[in-house]
Write an enzyme that holds these catalytic residues in place. Structure first.
Site, PDB file in Angstrom:
ATOM      1  N   LEU A  75       0.829  -1.207   0.000  1.00 24.79           N
ATOM      2  CA  LEU A  75       0.000   0.000   0.000  1.00 24.79           C
ATOM      3  C   LEU A  75       0.867   1.263   0.000  1.00 24.79           C
ATOM      4  CD1 LEU A  75      -2.490  -1.429   2.622  1.00 24.79           C
ATOM      5  CD2 LEU A  75      -2.943  -1.105   0.181  1.00 24.79           C
ATOM      6  N   PRO A  76       0.281   2.419  -0.358  1.00 21.72           N
ATOM      7  CA  PRO A  76       1.099   3.616  -0.572  1.00 21.72           C
ATOM      8  C   PRO A  76       1.764   4.227   0.658  1.00 21.72           C
ATOM      9  CG  PRO A  76      -1.001   3.779  -1.738  1.00 21.72           C
ATOM     10  CD  PRO A  76      -1.100   2.606  -0.819  1.00 21.72           C
ATOM     11  N   THR A 104       6.215   0.468   2.141  1.00 24.57           N
ATOM     12  CA  THR A 104       7.254   1.268   2.789  1.00 24.57           C
ATOM     13  C   THR A 104       6.558   2.385   3.544  1.00 24.57           C
ATOM     14  OG1 THR A 104       8.907   0.770   1.110  1.00 24.57           O
ATOM     15  CG2 THR A 104       9.275   2.726   2.450  1.00 24.57           C
ATOM     16  N   LYS A 179      14.983  -0.183   5.256  1.00 28.49           N
ATOM     17  CA  LYS A 179      14.571   0.249   3.915  1.00 28.49           C
ATOM     18  C   LYS A 179      14.838   1.736   3.705  1.00 28.49           C
ATOM     19  CE  LYS A 179      12.462   0.748  -0.050  1.00 28.49           C
ATOM     20  NZ  LYS A 179      11.056   0.401  -0.321  1.00 28.49           N
ATOM     21  N   LYS A 254       9.452  10.224  -1.236  1.00 28.69           N
ATOM     22  CA  LYS A 254       8.687   9.736  -0.083  1.00 28.69           C
ATOM     23  C   LYS A 254       9.603   9.045   0.919  1.00 28.69           C
ATOM     24  CE  LYS A 254       5.902   5.733   1.062  1.00 28.69           C
ATOM     25  NZ  LYS A 254       5.313   4.489   0.535  1.00 28.69           N
TER      26      LYS A 254
END
Length: 306
Positions: A75-76, A104, A179, A254
């Site tokens: 998901l975003p 992420t 990450k 992001k």
């Protein structure tokens, strides 16, 4: 709803939520690995692609997980993960199901959702990915997994169907931490690589010649030898496709913002990371958010408007 049954006792019934550029390829690879996948996304085109890949299409996220042994989400952002798990997964998936979030997101959201899952009787890991769209489609992603050793062991076989490396990073939230730190390093490396190619060109050095030398010298990096930002130099990369595909600048930005927030909270000095965030923000503001992150060479050589 038609019940979905595992075709092989060693394979799993998987509910997959989020079939975008990354999730679509990941779900398809789970089907190829022999798992029975019931998939859901808000976009009909994504559902159609999943059906073509052999997944069963669900009418909602709750339907996708209704009798799943494993739930995978891609998901975003953290707000989407929190909402989907609170409203569509916890209490809807069978008790004891293994939950794997590959999004992420910020560490706080990852830890909060994991705690809620544990309280509701589920096992859960955060397992963000590295590799981009090509790796998602090719099943060669790297997974950085946060969670208990037991939950990691349970998730490892499922993740192996989508990647080349599945690595336990530590407790819940550790996958997200690794990450964003990795991508902060990647962003800084890519910008430095682009700077070097631009300067070499302005000094009259042929781009291929610079690659041939630097890729075998101390300036070598993944950004140069595996993902060269110069068209026609090195292995094929998004630079050879007009900087389409790959890992979008908006997504890199992001991750950099998540890294900056984490650095602020931890009291860590990250001047190179902060510079990378500033440059990628400027590049995105110039209308290039949809281009691959290696296209930042266009900002550095003054061709971003082309």
């Amino acid at each position: 709803m038609t019940p979905f049954h595992s075709r092989n006792p060693h394979m799993a019934r998987i509910g997959f939520i989020g079939l975008g550029n990354m999730g679509g390829g990941m779900a398809a690879n789970l089907v190829k690995a022999g798992h029975q996948v019931r998939a859901f996304d808000l976009a009909q085109a994504a559902l159609d692609r999943a059906a073509e890949a052999g997944a069963t299409v669900a009418g909602s996220a709750a339907e996708a997980v209704a009798d799943a042994e494993v739930v995978v989400t891609m998901l975003p952002a953290g707000k989407h993960v929190r909402a989907v798990y609170a409203g569509e997964v916890l209490g809807k998936a069978p008790a004891g199901a293994l939950l794997i979030d590959c999004s992420t997101i910020d560490g706080a959201s990852a830890k909060a959702v994991s705690a809620d899952a544990a309280a509701a009787g589920y096992r859960m890991v955060d397992a963000p990915v590295s590799g981009g769209i090509a790796a998602a489609n090719g099943g060669t992603l790297t997974f950085m997994v946060g969670g208990s050793a037991e939950d990691f062991a349970a998730a490892q076989e499922i993740l192996a169907g989508m990647g080349k490396a599945v690595i336990h990073a530590g407790a819940s939230g550790a996958g997200q931490a690794v990450k964003i730190v990795n991508n902060m390093l990647l962003a800084a490396n890519m910008i430095a690589t682009c700077e070097a190619f631009v300067l070499a060109k302005k000094l009259g050095i042929d781009q291929q010649t610079f690659f041939d030398i630097s890729s075998k010298a101390t300036g070598q990096s993944w950004s140069m030898t595996s993902y060269c930002p110069v068209p026609g130099v090195g292995p094929e990369s998004p630079a050879d496709r007009g900087y389409q595909g790959g890992f979008a600048t908006a997504l890199m930005l992001k991750d950099l913002k998540l890294a900056m927030a984490a650095a602020h909270e931890a009291g860590a000095a990250v001047p190179m990371g902060a510079a990378a965030e500033s440059l990628y923000q400027a590049f995105a503001n110039a209308g290039s958010a949809g281009l691959d992150f290696s296209a930042i060479i266009k900002l550095l050589d003054g061709t971003e408007a082309s």
